[in-house]
Write an enzyme that holds these catalytic residues in place. Structure first.
Site, mmCIF file in Angstrom:
data_model
loop_
_atom_site.group_PDB
_atom_site.id
_atom_site.type_symbol
_atom_site.label_atom_id
_atom_site.label_comp_id
_atom_site.label_asym_id
_atom_site.label_seq_id
_atom_site.Cartn_x
_atom_site.Cartn_y
_atom_site.Cartn_z
ATOM 1 N N HIS A 101 53.163 35.552 39.316
ATOM 2 C CA HIS A 101 53.747 34.225 39.065
ATOM 3 C C HIS A 101 55.263 34.265 38.989
ATOM 4 O O HIS A 101 55.876 35.259 38.611
ATOM 5 C CB HIS A 101 53.127 33.562 37.825
ATOM 6 C CG HIS A 101 53.563 34.113 36.494
ATOM 7 N ND1 HIS A 101 54.707 33.692 35.862
ATOM 8 C CD2 HIS A 101 52.989 35.009 35.657
ATOM 9 C CE1 HIS A 101 54.824 34.294 34.695
ATOM 10 N NE2 HIS A 101 53.797 35.115 34.550
ATOM 11 N N ASP A 113 58.225 39.529 32.989
ATOM 12 C CA ASP A 113 57.223 38.457 32.980
ATOM 13 C C ASP A 113 57.764 37.239 33.727
ATOM 14 O O ASP A 113 58.250 36.325 33.124
ATOM 15 C CB ASP A 113 56.856 38.085 31.545
ATOM 16 C CG ASP A 113 55.758 37.036 31.486
ATOM 17 O OD1 ASP A 113 54.892 37.033 32.388
ATOM 18 O OD2 ASP A 113 55.768 36.210 30.555
ATOM 19 N N GLU A 147 52.647 29.097 35.694
ATOM 20 C CA GLU A 147 51.681 29.939 34.977
ATOM 21 C C GLU A 147 51.902 29.843 33.475
ATOM 22 O O GLU A 147 50.951 29.807 32.689
ATOM 23 C CB GLU A 147 51.805 31.387 35.454
ATOM 24 C CG GLU A 147 50.753 32.340 34.897
ATOM 25 C CD GLU A 147 51.121 32.983 33.577
ATOM 26 O OE1 GLU A 147 50.246 33.639 32.976
ATOM 27 O OE2 GLU A 147 52.285 32.840 33.123
ATOM 28 N N GLU A 148 53.178 29.815 33.067
ATOM 29 C CA GLU A 148 53.492 29.809 31.645
ATOM 30 C C GLU A 148 53.028 28.539 30.936
ATOM 31 O O GLU A 148 52.882 28.525 29.714
ATOM 32 C CB GLU A 148 55.009 29.966 31.449
ATOM 33 C CG GLU A 148 55.581 31.263 31.979
ATOM 34 C CD GLU A 148 55.194 32.480 31.146
ATOM 35 O OE1 GLU A 148 54.428 32.319 30.169
ATOM 36 O OE2 GLU A 148 55.634 33.582 31.483
ATOM 37 N N ASP A 181 50.459 40.833 36.452
ATOM 38 C CA ASP A 181 51.232 40.037 35.506
ATOM 39 C C ASP A 181 51.499 40.766 34.192
ATOM 40 O O ASP A 181 52.539 41.414 34.089
ATOM 41 C CB ASP A 181 50.558 38.684 35.269
ATOM 42 C CG ASP A 181 51.341 37.781 34.326
ATOM 43 O OD1 ASP A 181 52.498 38.106 34.003
ATOM 44 O OD2 ASP A 181 50.807 36.748 33.914
#
Length: 294
Positions: A101, A113, A147-148, A181
């Site tokens: 992501h 991340d 994604e977050e 991830d």
């Protein structure tokens, strides 16, 4: 808490970060857009200094300057998807997919991340392209947005392209999804989502990388990342095992998630492992076994 703050006429809410040694974690709420009270997270040590002074009866004055703006010209998030077409007439409609992501929190640049995952996926695509290795199945690469915020990018793609009766053929043809991830550093193996049938396959594919710090695949699964969107649609999905040293206490969603957290050697290892697994999955005679397929 919000009601108490509003009743008391609070101008700003100061919160201590749960991190040590000056680490600031993103801790702001995101479930109440109507709440316009400014909230500032301080390094724990700075917050504790203010608290100690107030506890001792020392008058504390804090000046807060908060300036914010909303970027609302384009409120969409975007996925980036590309593929290398398969060459086997009997298998090229089947797909092996790699993903990571793009988005990150604002306290750092999201190096671990998940910029490292996105870079590794891109490099795996380059490796497969420039080496000219034959790929019987199509290999597809995806970099997910949002994604977050709850896997929104991958969920939207799966809903549009895999779910429902109209997408039955595309869903059946998606052989495997591999995700990179949580964590950083070398790929040690894969979380196998309790899929016993896939373990001997992944074990054989991982064996050549023992000299590059690969260790073993494990049976349990892992939550909170994009492979879950594919599992929910009945597609075999797996996430790599990586290092968690300092990840949750100093880096993940913090002001320390910058390029210093990543080493080029780890990124090269990640890309090589991803490219190799994609190559094997694209060329094996049989599909990847799944415990559940819709």
């Amino acid at each position: 808490m919000n009601q108490i703050l509003q009743t008391g006429g609070a101008a700003v809410l100061l919160r201590p970060s749960r991190g040590l040694h000056g680490t600031v974690f993103v801790q702001a709420g995101r479930d109440n857009p109507a709440d316009t009270l400014p909230k500032v997270v301080l390094a724990g040590e700075h917050y504790n200094m203010l608290f100690r002074m107030a506890q001792q009866g020392i008058a504390v004055k804090v000046r807060v300057n908060v300036q914010a703006r909303f970027l609302d010209q384009d409120r969409n998030s975007y996925n980036i998807v590309a593929e290398l077409p398969g060459t086997d007439p009997a298998l090229r409609d089947q797909v092996v997919m790699l993903g990571a992501h793009l988005d990150s929190w604002h306290t750092g640049t999201g190096a671990s991340d998940n910029a490292d995952g996105a870079v590794a996926v891109l490099e795996a695509a380059r490796i497969l392209k420039v080496t000219g290795l034959p790929l019987k199945r199509t290999v597809r690469f995806a970099l997910w947005g949002a994604e977050e915020e709850g896997l929104l990018g991958s969920k939207a793609w799966v809903a549009k392209h895999l779910e429902g009766e109209a997408n039955a053929a595309a869903r059946a043809n998606l052989s495997l999804y591999l995700n990179l991830d949580p964590g950083k550093g070398p790929i040690y193996g894969w979380y196998l989502e309790n899929n016993a049938a896939v373990k001997p396959i992944f074990d054989a594919w991982l064996e050549p990388f023992k000299d590059l710090n690969a260790l073993k695949n494990v049976m349990p699964g892992i939550g909170s990342t994009d492979h879950l969107s594919f599992i929910a649609a009945g597609v075999p999905g797996f996430n790599a095992i990586q290092d968690y040293v300092d990840y949750d206490v100093r880096e993940h969603h913090t002001n320390a998630d910058l390029a210093e957290r990543i080493t080029p050697a780890d990124l090269r290892q990640n890309a090589i492992v991803l490219a190799s697994f994609a190559y094997h999955a694209a060329n094996r005679a049989d599909r990847i076994p799944s415990t559940v397929r819709k």
